[in-house]
Design a protein around this motif. Structure first.
Motif, PDB file in Angstrom:
ATOM      1  N   ALA A 251     -48.583 -10.579 -72.242  1.00  0.00           N
ATOM      2  CA  ALA A 251     -47.150 -10.286 -72.394  1.00  0.00           C
ATOM      3  C   ALA A 251     -46.569 -11.023 -73.592  1.00  0.00           C
ATOM      4  O   ALA A 251     -45.740 -10.483 -74.333  1.00  0.00           O
ATOM      5  N   LEU A 252     -47.014 -12.272 -73.791  1.00  0.00           N
ATOM      6  CA  LEU A 252     -46.527 -13.040 -74.937  1.00  0.00           C
ATOM      7  C   LEU A 252     -46.889 -12.351 -76.251  1.00  0.00           C
ATOM      8  O   LEU A 252     -46.037 -12.197 -77.126  1.00  0.00           O
ATOM      9  N   PHE A 253     -48.117 -11.925 -76.384  1.00  0.00           N
ATOM     10  CA  PHE A 253     -48.519 -11.337 -77.657  1.00  0.00           C
ATOM     11  C   PHE A 253     -47.974  -9.925 -77.848  1.00  0.00           C
ATOM     12  O   PHE A 253     -47.764  -9.485 -78.975  1.00  0.00           O
ATOM     13  N   ARG A 254     -47.728  -9.235 -76.764  1.00  0.00           N
ATOM     14  CA  ARG A 254     -47.050  -7.935 -76.888  1.00  0.00           C
ATOM     15  C   ARG A 254     -45.653  -8.144 -77.447  1.00  0.00           C
ATOM     16  O   ARG A 254     -45.208  -7.460 -78.370  1.00  0.00           O
ATOM     17  N   GLU A 255     -44.950  -9.143 -76.893  1.00  0.00           N
ATOM     18  CA  GLU A 255     -43.619  -9.485 -77.399  1.00  0.00           C
ATOM     19  C   GLU A 255     -43.723  -9.973 -78.838  1.00  0.00           C
ATOM     20  O   GLU A 255     -42.887  -9.642 -79.690  1.00  0.00           O
ATOM     21  N   TRP A 256     -44.736 -10.733 -79.129  1.00  0.00           N
ATOM     22  CA  TRP A 256     -44.976 -11.301 -80.458  1.00  0.00           C
ATOM     23  C   TRP A 256     -45.056 -10.195 -81.508  1.00  0.00           C
ATOM     24  O   TRP A 256     -44.379 -10.244 -82.543  1.00  0.00           O
ATOM     25  N   VAL A 257     -45.880  -9.197 -81.231  1.00  0.00           N
ATOM     26  CA  VAL A 257     -46.082  -8.106 -82.207  1.00  0.00           C
ATOM     27  C   VAL A 257     -44.794  -7.344 -82.442  1.00  0.00           C
ATOM     28  O   VAL A 257     -44.443  -7.018 -83.580  1.00  0.00           O
ATOM     29  N   HIS A 258     -44.047  -7.073 -81.383  1.00  0.00           N
ATOM     30  CA  HIS A 258     -42.803  -6.320 -81.529  1.00  0.00           C
ATOM     31  C   HIS A 258     -41.761  -7.109 -82.327  1.00  0.00           C
ATOM     32  O   HIS A 258     -41.109  -6.572 -83.229  1.00  0.00           O
ATOM     33  N   LEU A 259     -41.590  -8.379 -81.972  1.00  0.00           N
ATOM     34  CA  LEU A 259     -40.592  -9.194 -82.673  1.00  0.00           C
ATOM     35  C   LEU A 259     -40.983  -9.407 -84.129  1.00  0.00           C
ATOM     36  O   LEU A 259     -40.134  -9.379 -85.021  1.00  0.00           O
ATOM     37  N   ARG A 260     -42.267  -9.634 -84.352  1.00  0.00           N
ATOM     38  CA  ARG A 260     -42.743  -9.837 -85.719  1.00  0.00           C
ATOM     39  C   ARG A 260     -42.422  -8.629 -86.586  1.00  0.00           C
ATOM     40  O   ARG A 260     -41.940  -8.753 -87.720  1.00  0.00           O
ATOM     41  N   SER A 261     -42.674  -7.442 -86.056  1.00  0.00           N
ATOM     42  CA  SER A 261     -42.406  -6.219 -86.810  1.00  0.00           C
ATOM     43  C   SER A 261     -40.916  -6.053 -87.076  1.00  0.00           C
ATOM     44  O   SER A 261     -40.499  -5.653 -88.169  1.00  0.00           O
ATOM     45  N   HIS A 262     -40.098  -6.376 -86.075  1.00  0.00           N
ATOM     46  CA  HIS A 262     -38.646  -6.234 -86.236  1.00  0.00           C
ATOM     47  C   HIS A 262     -38.108  -7.172 -87.309  1.00  0.00           C
ATOM     48  O   HIS A 262     -37.307  -6.772 -88.163  1.00  0.00           O
ATOM     49  N   ILE A 263     -38.546  -8.425 -87.267  1.00  0.00           N
ATOM     50  CA  ILE A 263     -38.083  -9.401 -88.258  1.00  0.00           C
ATOM     51  C   ILE A 263     -38.567  -9.015 -89.651  1.00  0.00           C
ATOM     52  O   ILE A 263     -37.844  -9.171 -90.646  1.00  0.00           O
ATOM     53  N   GLN A 264     -39.782  -8.503 -89.724  1.00  0.00           N
ATOM     54  CA  GLN A 264     -40.305  -8.033 -91.013  1.00  0.00           C
ATOM     55  C   GLN A 264     -39.376  -6.970 -91.606  1.00  0.00           C
ATOM     56  O   GLN A 264     -39.061  -6.976 -92.792  1.00  0.00           O
ATOM     57  N   GLY A 265     -38.921  -6.062 -90.736  1.00  0.00           N
ATOM     58  CA  GLY A 265     -38.009  -5.015 -91.196  1.00  0.00           C
ATOM     59  C   GLY A 265     -36.684  -5.560 -91.680  1.00  0.00           C
ATOM     60  O   GLY A 265     -36.081  -5.027 -92.624  1.00  0.00           O
ATOM     61  N   LEU A 266     -36.207  -6.622 -91.041  1.00  0.00           N
ATOM     62  CA  LEU A 266     -34.947  -7.233 -91.468  1.00  0.00           C
ATOM     63  C   LEU A 266     -35.039  -7.739 -92.900  1.00  0.00           C
ATOM     64  O   LEU A 266     -34.127  -7.546 -93.707  1.00  0.00           O
ATOM     65  N   TRP A 267     -36.158  -8.402 -93.221  1.00  0.00           N
ATOM     66  CA  TRP A 267     -36.292  -8.951 -94.568  1.00  0.00           C
ATOM     67  C   TRP A 267     -36.449  -7.846 -95.608  1.00  0.00           C
ATOM     68  O   TRP A 267     -36.076  -8.027 -96.769  1.00  0.00           O
ATOM     69  N   ARG A 268     -36.970  -6.712 -95.210  1.00  0.00           N
ATOM     70  CA  ARG A 268     -37.001  -5.578 -96.143  1.00  0.00           C
ATOM     71  C   ARG A 268     -35.582  -5.103 -96.444  1.00  0.00           C
ATOM     72  O   ARG A 268     -35.260  -4.723 -97.568  1.00  0.00           O
ATOM     73  N   LYS A 269     -34.719  -5.129 -95.404  1.00  0.00           N
ATOM     74  CA  LYS A 269     -33.318  -4.750 -95.624  1.00  0.00           C
ATOM     75  C   LYS A 269     -32.637  -5.715 -96.599  1.00  0.00           C
ATOM     76  O   LYS A 269     -31.773  -5.313 -97.382  1.00  0.00           O
ATOM     77  N   ILE A 270     -33.008  -6.976 -96.522  1.00  0.00           N
ATOM     78  CA  ILE A 270     -32.421  -7.965 -97.430  1.00  0.00           C
ATOM     79  C   ILE A 270     -32.693  -7.564 -98.878  1.00  0.00           C
ATOM     80  O   ILE A 270     -31.807  -7.585 -99.737  1.00  0.00           O
ATOM     81  N   ALA A 271     -33.933  -7.173 -99.149  1.00  0.00           N
ATOM     82  CA  ALA A 271     -34.335  -6.890-100.524  1.00  0.00           C
ATOM     83  C   ALA A 271     -33.857  -5.532-101.008  1.00  0.00           C
ATOM     84  O   ALA A 271     -33.394  -5.395-102.141  1.00  0.00           O
ATOM     85  N   TYR A 272     -33.950  -4.503-100.171  1.00  0.00           N
ATOM     86  CA  TYR A 272     -33.724  -3.140-100.654  1.00  0.00           C
ATOM     87  C   TYR A 272     -32.338  -2.579-100.357  1.00  0.00           C
ATOM     88  O   TYR A 272     -31.871  -1.687-101.038  1.00  0.00           O
ATOM     89  N   VAL A 273     -31.698  -3.072 -99.305  1.00  0.00           N
ATOM     90  CA  VAL A 273     -30.416  -2.492 -98.904  1.00  0.00           C
ATOM     91  C   VAL A 273     -29.251  -3.432 -99.165  1.00  0.00           C
ATOM     92  O   VAL A 273     -28.113  -3.002 -99.243  1.00  0.00           O
ATOM     93  N   GLY A 274     -29.536  -4.721 -99.302  1.00  0.00           N
ATOM     94  CA  GLY A 274     -28.470  -5.671 -99.580  1.00  0.00           C
ATOM     95  C   GLY A 274     -27.957  -6.403 -98.375  1.00  0.00           C
ATOM     96  O   GLY A 274     -26.911  -7.069 -98.442  1.00  0.00           O
ATOM     97  N   LEU A 275     -28.648  -6.316 -97.226  1.00  0.00           N
ATOM     98  CA  LEU A 275     -28.254  -7.095 -96.057  1.00  0.00           C
ATOM     99  C   LEU A 275     -28.264  -8.572 -96.429  1.00  0.00           C
ATOM    100  O   LEU A 275     -29.151  -9.039 -97.144  1.00  0.00           O
ATOM    101  N   ASN A 276     -27.275  -9.302 -95.953  1.00  0.00           N
ATOM    102  CA  ASN A 276     -27.163 -10.712 -96.298  1.00  0.00           C
ATOM    103  C   ASN A 276     -28.303 -11.506 -95.667  1.00  0.00           C
ATOM    104  O   ASN A 276     -28.626 -11.327 -94.488  1.00  0.00           O
ATOM    105  N   SER A 277     -28.912 -12.392 -96.442  1.00  0.00           N
ATOM    106  CA  SER A 277     -30.074 -13.129 -95.961  1.00  0.00           C
ATOM    107  C   SER A 277     -29.737 -14.059 -94.797  1.00  0.00           C
ATOM    108  O   SER A 277     -30.608 -14.386 -93.986  1.00  0.00           O
TER     109      SER A 277
END
Length: 970
Positions: A251-277
């Motif tokens: 369960a921990l690693f299932r949560e790990w993979v999902h959260l990791r992917s979500h946070i990765q997407g956030l940082w892409r928004k920072i670079a390409y869309v202008g979301l504040n860091s």
């Protein structure tokens, strides 16, 4: 509102189920003993623990004596069985691919447990209930009823007055909706009346015998009453514990993979869309907290087995490379107008990457190498591996192995810089002052004595942990002290995959806008604002003849400004610190610690915004200008001297209404009395004592500037920004008190959508239960039902936007969960309450997405409490008062003369005197001059946004994706 992963949900549901079973069976046993004390079908449970073999007998007893079982209990059974079944399937597949005798033995125990649960469910009539409730889901109403079923004590009447009907079933009071026989809540034992001794002989002997048999029962009942809900559990053998531990780890690693992917997407928004860091920094902290919470649950259930090393060895069966084939992901297609799915593509997960094992190994290598000399310099062996790191390497052309090595070199170089910077203050005390601090015994934590020396923003806790591990003596085993959340955080710090470099993006982009070190934008940069405000405060002190009037404020502002200048965007470390090794990135960028880490810049900016807001509100609470100008502006608008409210002051009233007016009521007359009433309200003895208590608490427990600047100590300005709310809750949204949640925030909407619905006894209409949040939502919309409809409706629209943003082009998303539309419709007048409202699935990802909305609003949306440069707003206040004073002085206005020259009562508070006289006496000339200066020029909050603009539609949260070209690492 709390989110739980699969394991935590399983443990919670199991606990609730066992509690109900034990309490129910005990109630039946005690009722039977009332008529036949010699023959109990099964023993009373006195400790809240049971075995797998006892599940079926308990359920058979309950089924025999009760005609109905609460639907909630059936759903708990289903939840527990589904969780165990899913785990059993995974373990079977694992054994099929890689035979393991230990795991096979554990699986056999798992199968026995699962079979017993299923038989117990069937004994209670679960199969018959399932066939008639196949299309139903747990409703929010029934989710709340779990507590009622467990603790409502509906069995109370059975203890004395229940009797068996002709079929041997216990009768109970009817319920107009459905029979819900429930277990009693644990209660304190009632004092028993003394037993009157019987006469000698047989009657006396029988009485004596009964007395002896009653005493143990009373003791047993008392023992169980003291057992908390958290202690109810199923006792399992060794194999059963292994199974539970495996479930927790998966369960921990299932949560790990999902959260990791979500946070990765956030940082892409920072670079390409202008979301504040800073948004990504705050949401990343919440994700780390979620991992930490699961990690803590594992520690509580399996002490000593919560380190990343142990968990990683468990999930990979001791061989991470070989485990690559054990984990996969499938792409399913859904047939039109059908719920059936079909797997169309399957691939194996890169376990080393997805579970951050690369990051863990790099951290271990760094710590082991640093410990060798503790000099801050890599060993020769390590230096040969990391010295040639190239920030401009073309990763598109590099092989996978080259990219892994490139990232490893970056990570170890970056960690060397981090520890050297963070430990520098202690190292210099030893090398320059001759002090003798044993590095392995220094308290490097944020609660330690060295935390008063600023070296970083946003990452001090992580830096303290890593420094503590690195400074241990050579050969110290530190594997058991590295926990999952440390590795998860390091993975975020290592950089984020981008698809070629983003035009105009730099990790320091938003930090530079906040600080504006080069003074490029008048009215927005923090550093320049502090410099100007300190000069204005000094001038005001001279006017009042009191040089120390603003000394404390000025020193606090200058201290924070210097810390921002020295340790936020850049640091003294980039220019070299005496006796401290230079940056490992000196060959490319001596400020590489920040320039090559978007994560550090994001969390640093996040903390910087928090502190800027806290200090601004502290200054506002100590100077009169913010309140006086708002009161004067309100009077000028009410009297018609200003035709349209000025944007800045109208916005301030909207955001801080209770800070400006007594009870938040805007006065329309008696303006002078309104000012005095507000000052008297916040100056009451009770309010004063409360603030003093907060100050004493902060003085005793405050370990850093956040506690020192706690807003509860303020007299007027106590409104918390969303960033402050989440920090005060340790980045766990479910820990935020309801009283502090705004009904118009995404978090508030979520909580309202989950609020129980009740029937108004007066009108007979359905409405939200009268929680504090629901009442404030109604007040916000000036109408009880309209408020709920507005808030839930907005939540539905927002979540529809979120869902649409995640749907690829050319695809359509499924319908929103029924609860949103039904909740909105249920607000309309109905004759009966809604008992069928599907509960909102508050997964970790859902909650992160909602909180991202709130954080974005706070930083760059509406209203951006954390995104406004309140120091520049303060400068505008001071300048406006100076303009008014100068015009009134030139006109020799009578009110100005009294306040500044003749009336001695205003000698120490000249501006307060002028404002009060203007509010009370309504001098035509004075009010006309004031109105003219308020509009010279008309100001708005937009003039003082750090970023120069607001994202009112929150587009940066829901755009992106199509702007991203092919792979590069930032």
């Amino acid at each position: 509102m709390a989110t739980v992963n699969a394991y935590l949900a399983y443990k919670r549901d199991t606990r609730h189920l066992i509690y109900w079973m034990i309490q129910s069976s005990n109630t039946i046993i005690k009722s039977l003993l009332a008529t036949d004390r010699e023959n109990a079908p099964i023993p009373l449970n006195t400790n809240g623990q049971t075995t797998v073999s006892s599940l079926v007998p308990m359920c058979e007893l309950i089924a025999k004596h009760f005609k109905a079982v609460p639907p909630t209990i059936y759903r708990l059974f289903q939840s527990v069985i589904e969780a165990r079944s899913a785990a059993y399937k995974v373990f079977q597949e694992t054994v099929a691919r890689n035979p393991d005798p230990e795991l096979e033995k554990s699986n056999a125990s798992h199968k026995h447990f699962l079979d017993s649960l299923t038989k117990a469910f069937e004994a209670l009539g679960g199969m018959a209930w399932t066939s008639s409730h196949q299309t139903e889901k747990t409703s929010a109403q029934e989710a709340d009823n779990i507590e009622e079923v467990l603790f409502a004590n509906k069995f109370a009447s059975l203890n004395i007055s229940s009797h068996e009907n002709g079929n041997g079933e216990l009768e109970e009071a009817s319920d107009e909706d459905e029979a819900l026989p429930t277990a009693p809540a644990p209660q304190k034992p009632r004092p028993k009346k003394s037993t009157v001794k019987g006469k000698k002989g047989k009657r006396g002997q029988r009485a004596k015998k009964n007395k002896k048999t009653q005493k143990p029962a009373a003791i047993e009942e008392d023992a169980l009453a003291k057992v908390p809900l958290e202690s109810y559990r199923i006792i399992e053998d060794h194999d059963g514990l292994i199974t539970d531990y495996l479930m927790a780890v998966y369960a921990l690693f299932r949560e790990w993979v999902h959260l990791r992917s979500h946070i990765q997407g956030l940082w892409r928004k920072i670079a390409y869309v202008g979301l504040n860091s800073a948004v990504a920094g705050a949401v990343s902290n919440m994700a780390i907290t979620m991992i930490k919470r699961t990690e803590t649950a594992i520690f509580l259930d399996f002490p000593g087995h919560d380190s990343f090393e142990t968990i990683m060895q468990t999930i990979t069966r001791g061989d991470p490379e070989k485990a690559q084939s054990n984990f996969g992901i499938e792409l399913h297609s859904v047939a039109p107008n059908s719920d059936k799915t079909e797997a169309v593509h399957k691939t194996h997960l890169d376990v080393m990457e997805q579970f951050s094992i690369y990051a863990y190994r790099d951290l271990l290598d760094f710590l082991t190498d640093f410990q060798q000399t503790r000099s801050g310099k890599p060993t020769k062996r390590m230096l040969s591996q990391i010295r040639d790191w190239d920030p401009y390497l073309n990763l598109q052309r590099a092989t996978k192995e080259q990219r892994i090595q490139w990232r490893r070199s970056y990570t170890i170089n970056w960690l060397y810089d981090l520890v050297n910077l963070f430990s520098g203050i202690v190292v210099q005390r030893n090398t320059m002052r001759g002090e003798n601090h044993a590095y392995e015994r220094v308290d490097w934590s944020i609660g330690g004595p060295w935390n008063q020396h600023r070296r970083l923003f946003g990452l001090n806790e992580f830096a303290g942990v890593i420094t503590s591990l690195a400074m241990q003596k050579p050969g110290t085993n530190i594997r058991e002290r590295i926990f999952p959340h440390h590795v998860f955080q390091l993975h975020g710090l290592r950089g984020h995959i981008l698809k070629t470099s983003a035009p105009g993006f730099r990790p320091r982009r938003d930090v530079d806008l906040f600080l504006d070190s080069e003074n490029e934008k008048m009215g927005s940069g923090y550093l320049q604002a502090v410099d100007i405000l300190v000069q204005l405060l000094e001038k005001d002190a001279m006017i009042h003849g009191d040089p120390s009037r603003h000394r404390d404020h000025g020193e606090l502002l200058k201290m924070l400004m210097e810390d921002f200048r020295d340790w936020l965007g850049e640091s003294k470390y980039m220019h070299g610190l005496t006796t401290i090794p230079p940056s490992r990135f000196s060959n490319s960028n001596s400020n590489g610690l920040r320039e090559f880490s978007p994560f550090l810049c994001g969390v640093g900016l996040m903390e910087g915004l928090e502190l800027a807001y806290r200090t601004s509100m502290l200054v506002w609470d100590r100077i009169p200008e913010p309140i006086l100008l708002v009161h004067i502006h309100n009077m000028l608008v009410q009297k018609g001297y200003i035709a349209q409210p000025i944007g800045l002051y109208a916005a301030l009233v909207e955001m801080f209404k209770t800070a400006y007016f007594a009870d938040g009521e805007i006065p329309t007359s008696n303006f002078g009395q309104a000012l005095l009433a507000h000052i008297s309200e916040t100056g009451s003895r009770l309010a004063t004592f409360q603030r003093r208590a907060f100050r004493r608490t902060a003085a005793r427990s405050g370990t850093d500037i956040h506690a020192i600047l706690e807003l509860n100590k303020n007299r007027f300005f106590t409104t918390r920004s969303n960033l402050l709310l989440y920090r005060s809750a340790d980045w766990s949204p479910d820990r935020i008190p309801e009283a502090q949640i705004s009904p118009t925030s995404a978090l508030g909407m979520l909580q309202l959508a989950q609020t129980k619905r009740v029937v108004d006894p007066t009108t007979g209409r359905s409405r939200l239960e009268d929680t504090d949040l629901a009442q404030r939502a109604r007040a916000f919309r000036h109408g009880r039902d309209l408020a709920a409809q507005h808030v839930v409706g907005r939540a539905s629209e927002m979540l529809q936007s979120l869902l649409a943003s995640l749907t690829p082009e050319g695809h359509r998303s499924g319908p929103m969960p029924a609860n949103y539309s039904e909740a909105a419709n249920a607000v309309k007048h109905t004759s009966k309450p809604s008992h069928r409202r599907d509960d909102i699935d508050v997964s970790a990802l859902n909650l992160l997405t909602l909180t991202e909305w709130d954080i974005s609003s706070d930083i760059s949306g509406t209203p951006p409490l954390s995104g406004i440069n309140w120091i520049w707003v303060t400068i505008r206040f001071m300048m406006l008062f100076m303009q008014i004073e100068e015009k009134l002085r030139q006109a020799r206005n009578p009110l100005w003369v009294r306040a500044y020259e003749t009336d001695r009562e205003w000698s120490r508070q000249k501006r307060f005197g002028l404002a009060y006289l203007a509010l009370s006496e309504g001098d035509e000339e004075c009010l006309t001059i004031m109105a003219d200066e308020f509009q010279n020029p008309r100001a708005g909050l937009l003039n003082h946004i750090y970023w120069g603009k607001m994202d009112e539609d929150m587009k940066t949260n829901f755009e992106g994706g199509d702007k991203e070209p092919d792979c590069v690492v930032m």
